[in-house]
Design a protein around this motif. Structure first.
Motif, short mmCIF file in Angstrom:
data_model
loop_
_atom_site.label_atom_id
_atom_site.label_comp_id
_atom_site.label_asym_id
_atom_site.label_seq_id
_atom_site.Cartn_x
_atom_site.Cartn_y
_atom_site.Cartn_z
N SER A 274 0.87 -1.17 0.00
CA SER A 274 0.00 0.00 0.00
C SER A 274 0.91 1.22 0.00
O SER A 274 2.11 1.13 0.29
CB SER A 274 -0.87 0.01 1.25
N LYS A 275 0.35 2.37 -0.30
CA LYS A 275 1.18 3.59 -0.26
C LYS A 275 1.62 3.90 1.17
O LYS A 275 2.71 4.42 1.39
CB LYS A 275 0.46 4.76 -0.91
N ALA A 276 0.80 3.55 2.14
CA ALA A 276 1.18 3.75 3.54
C ALA A 276 2.39 2.89 3.89
O ALA A 276 3.34 3.37 4.54
CB ALA A 276 0.00 3.41 4.46
N GLU B 130 3.24 9.86 4.65
CA GLU B 130 2.27 9.48 3.62
C GLU B 130 1.84 10.69 2.80
O GLU B 130 1.66 10.58 1.59
CB GLU B 130 1.03 8.84 4.26
N VAL B 131 1.71 11.83 3.45
CA VAL B 131 1.31 13.05 2.74
C VAL B 131 2.34 13.39 1.68
O VAL B 131 1.99 13.65 0.52
CB VAL B 131 1.13 14.22 3.74
N TYR B 132 3.61 13.38 2.06
CA TYR B 132 4.68 13.69 1.10
C TYR B 132 4.67 12.68 -0.05
O TYR B 132 4.76 13.05 -1.22
CB TYR B 132 6.04 13.70 1.80
N LEU B 133 4.55 11.40 0.27
CA LEU B 133 4.53 10.36 -0.75
C LEU B 133 3.39 10.58 -1.74
O LEU B 133 3.59 10.51 -2.95
CB LEU B 133 4.40 8.97 -0.11
N ALA C 99 5.45 4.31 2.17
CA ALA C 99 5.93 5.50 2.89
C ALA C 99 6.79 5.09 4.09
O ALA C 99 7.87 5.66 4.31
CB ALA C 99 4.76 6.37 3.34
N ARG C 100 6.35 4.08 4.83
CA ARG C 100 7.13 3.60 5.98
C ARG C 100 8.47 3.02 5.52
O ARG C 100 9.51 3.33 6.10
CB ARG C 100 6.35 2.55 6.77
#
Length: 141
Positions: free
Chosen positions: A49-51, A61-64, A54-55
């Motif tokens: 997932s995008k979350a 997550e906002v920046y990604l 990001a990790r």
């Protein structure tokens, strides 16, 4: 679809008797994609997932989401963090760097050699940063 190197494209171009055929057959390999489009292409083949990405990439997550939407252009180091998170190949990472007009990873530079090794061997971002720190090199984040 198999990725073609610049050498592969050059050889095909020189040996192809018909330019239109060459252009049609190699359309997916031409430069012209945005960083966001290429990142999305690499992300599609993962189960992340995008979350989770990001990790793994050490960013919010906002920046990604802003990067994937094309609203932010990541720095060279942030782009490399995304390459580590996406587990790209070294060639794919170099392609992203070139597309973003950043210097490619250069194995004569100790910092770049460590990052390259980490990408090739799918090391976690924390492991790469630990090795950079141990070698008195600037960490990726």
């Amino acid at each position: 679809m198999e990725n073609k190197t610049t050498d592969d494209l050059s050889q095909a171009l020189m040996s192809e008797p018909d330019l239109d055929s060459y252009l049609r057959e190699n359309q997916p390999f031409f430069a012209g994609q945005s960083i966001a489009e290429l990142l999305a292409l690499y992300h599609e083949r993962t189960n992340l997932s995008k979350a989770a990405l990001a990790r793994k990439a050490g960013m919010s997550e906002v920046y990604l989401h802003q990067v994937f939407a094309g609203r932010r252009n990541p720095s060279r180091d942030r782009l490399l963090c995304l390459c580590v998170g996406l587990e790209t190949s070294l060639e794919e990472a170099q392609r992203l760097l070139k597309l973003a007009s950043y210097a490619p990873l250069y194995p004569r530079l100790k910092r770049d050699a460590i990052i390259s090794y980490g990408i090739v061997h799918h090391m976690a971002l924390g492991e790469i940063n630990d090795k950079l720190f141990t070698e008195n090199e600037k960490t990726l984040y």
